[in-house]
Motif scaffolding. Structure first.
Motif, mmCIF file in Angstrom:
data_model
loop_
_atom_site.group_PDB
_atom_site.id
_atom_site.type_symbol
_atom_site.label_atom_id
_atom_site.label_comp_id
_atom_site.label_asym_id
_atom_site.label_seq_id
_atom_site.Cartn_x
_atom_site.Cartn_y
_atom_site.Cartn_z
ATOM 1 N N LEU A 70 -8.232 -53.396 120.963
ATOM 2 C CA LEU A 70 -7.012 -53.525 121.752
ATOM 3 C C LEU A 70 -5.844 -52.818 121.074
ATOM 4 O O LEU A 70 -5.026 -52.164 121.736
ATOM 5 N N LEU A 71 -5.773 -52.912 119.756
ATOM 6 C CA LEU A 71 -4.649 -52.301 119.044
ATOM 7 C C LEU A 71 -4.659 -50.776 119.195
ATOM 8 O O LEU A 71 -3.604 -50.156 119.345
ATOM 9 N N VAL A 72 -5.839 -50.173 119.170
ATOM 10 C CA VAL A 72 -5.945 -48.727 119.365
ATOM 11 C C VAL A 72 -5.450 -48.350 120.757
ATOM 12 O O VAL A 72 -4.705 -47.371 120.937
ATOM 13 N N GLN A 73 -5.847 -49.125 121.758
ATOM 14 C CA GLN A 73 -5.402 -48.856 123.124
ATOM 15 C C GLN A 73 -3.888 -49.026 123.245
ATOM 16 O O GLN A 73 -3.215 -48.232 123.915
ATOM 17 N N LEU A 74 -3.374 -50.047 122.595
ATOM 18 C CA LEU A 74 -1.937 -50.303 122.635
ATOM 19 C C LEU A 74 -1.162 -49.126 122.043
ATOM 20 O O LEU A 74 -0.189 -48.632 122.645
ATOM 21 N N PHE A 75 -1.593 -48.649 120.904
ATOM 22 C CA PHE A 75 -0.926 -47.506 120.269
ATOM 23 C C PHE A 75 -1.099 -46.235 121.099
ATOM 24 O O PHE A 75 -0.190 -45.404 121.162
ATOM 25 N N PHE A 76 -2.266 -46.073 121.707
ATOM 26 C CA PHE A 76 -2.488 -44.889 122.541
ATOM 27 C C PHE A 76 -1.501 -44.861 123.695
ATOM 28 O O PHE A 76 -0.862 -43.834 123.953
ATOM 29 N N PHE A 77 -1.365 -45.979 124.397
ATOM 30 C CA PHE A 77 -0.444 -46.026 125.532
ATOM 31 C C PHE A 77 1.006 -45.820 125.097
ATOM 32 O O PHE A 77 1.789 -45.179 125.805
ATOM 33 N N PRO A 81 3.445 -40.848 126.061
ATOM 34 C CA PRO A 81 4.748 -40.172 126.178
ATOM 35 C C PRO A 81 4.687 -38.671 125.886
ATOM 36 O O PRO A 81 5.531 -37.916 126.377
ATOM 37 N N THR A 82 3.714 -38.218 125.114
ATOM 38 C CA THR A 82 3.588 -36.775 124.864
ATOM 39 C C THR A 82 3.144 -36.041 126.127
ATOM 40 O O THR A 82 3.255 -34.815 126.202
ATOM 41 N N TRP A 83 2.626 -36.796 127.104
ATOM 42 C CA TRP A 83 2.249 -36.221 128.402
ATOM 43 C C TRP A 83 3.272 -36.604 129.476
ATOM 44 O O TRP A 83 2.970 -36.558 130.663
ATOM 45 N N ASP A 84 4.462 -37.010 129.018
ATOM 46 C CA ASP A 84 5.551 -37.408 129.925
ATOM 47 C C ASP A 84 5.200 -38.626 130.774
ATOM 48 O O ASP A 84 5.661 -38.768 131.910
ATOM 49 N N ILE A 85 4.366 -39.497 130.227
ATOM 50 C CA ILE A 85 4.077 -40.780 130.870
ATOM 51 C C ILE A 85 4.680 -41.856 129.984
ATOM 52 O O ILE A 85 4.141 -42.164 128.913
#
Length: 216
Positions: free
Chosen positions: A67-74, A79-83
């Motif tokens: 979960l922590l990896v997913q949290l950091f990914f989001f 944001p680097t993809w403007d999301i």
């Protein structure tokens, strides 16, 4: 090391504010997990492999990454993809998506537990596929899995402190801020632990009682 009641008293309003954020993240994450989990469970039973295979891949990948990896990914990669989302929204999405992969299995078990006779009765009544699901199968399946779904709500509650790592000002973040400013850590962190116990333990007892009730 002595307990300082003045520090505890001063931290109590901050604890309350953080608790509201914790409960909000847990509640919204639960709604998302329940909704997505049902979507995944229904997709698993799709007659088209072009639906089943991609959904299975997404579910397995999500379930087998922390979960922590997913949290950091989001929070850091999207944001680097403007999301971009707020920290709280990001946390809700991460919690909801991660736990949806578990609730999907719960729903699938509930659906598989509906007697074959119910499907046959729906066919005999000439109910459409959609009507069979909404009026016959899902009401029975969901009733069977309510306690298991409730247990995942409790699990999300206990995982919610991870959101502090991306800046969500929940109970843990409030405790860290209090400790940094006053150099008194035992009181705020102890109060946060007690708050979790006061919420999670009665909820666990309620789920067990509900499971016994629905099992009869």
């Amino acid at each position: 090391m002595n307990w300082n009641w003045d520090v505890a008293k001063d931290f109590l309003p901050e604890l309350g504010d953080g608790l509201l954020i914790t409960l909000e993240a847990t509640a919204l994450g639960s709604v998302l997990a329940f909704a997505l989990g049902l979507v995944w469970a229904l997709a698993f039973r799709s007659p088209s492999r072009f639906v089943r295979w991609p959904v299975s891949a997404v579910v397995e990948f999500t379930r087998n990454t922390p979960l922590l990896v997913q949290l950091f990914f989001f929070f850091y990669v999207l944001p680097t993809w403007d999301i971009k989302f707020s920290a709280l929204t990001t946390g809700v999405i991460a919690l909801g998506l991660h736990y949806s992969t578990y609730t999907a299995e719960v729903y699938r078990a509930g659906i598989d537990g509906v007697p074959v006779g119910q499907w046959e009765a729906a066919t005999a009544l000439s109910l459409s596929r959609g009507r069979t699901w909404t009026a016959v199968i899902l009401p029975q399946a969901i009733r069977r899995v309510v306690p298991a779904l409730g247990n995942y709500v409790i699990a999300m509650l206990k995982d919610s402190p991870m959101l502090a790592l991306i800046g969500v000002v929940d109970m843990l973040q409030k405790a860290r801020a209090e400790g940094s400013s006053s150099f008194n850590y035992i009181e705020p962190f102890t109060m946060v632990g007690i708050a979790f116990i006061l919420i999670a333990y009665p909820a666990s007892l309620l789920m067990r009682a509900l499971e016994r009730r629905l099992g009869h």
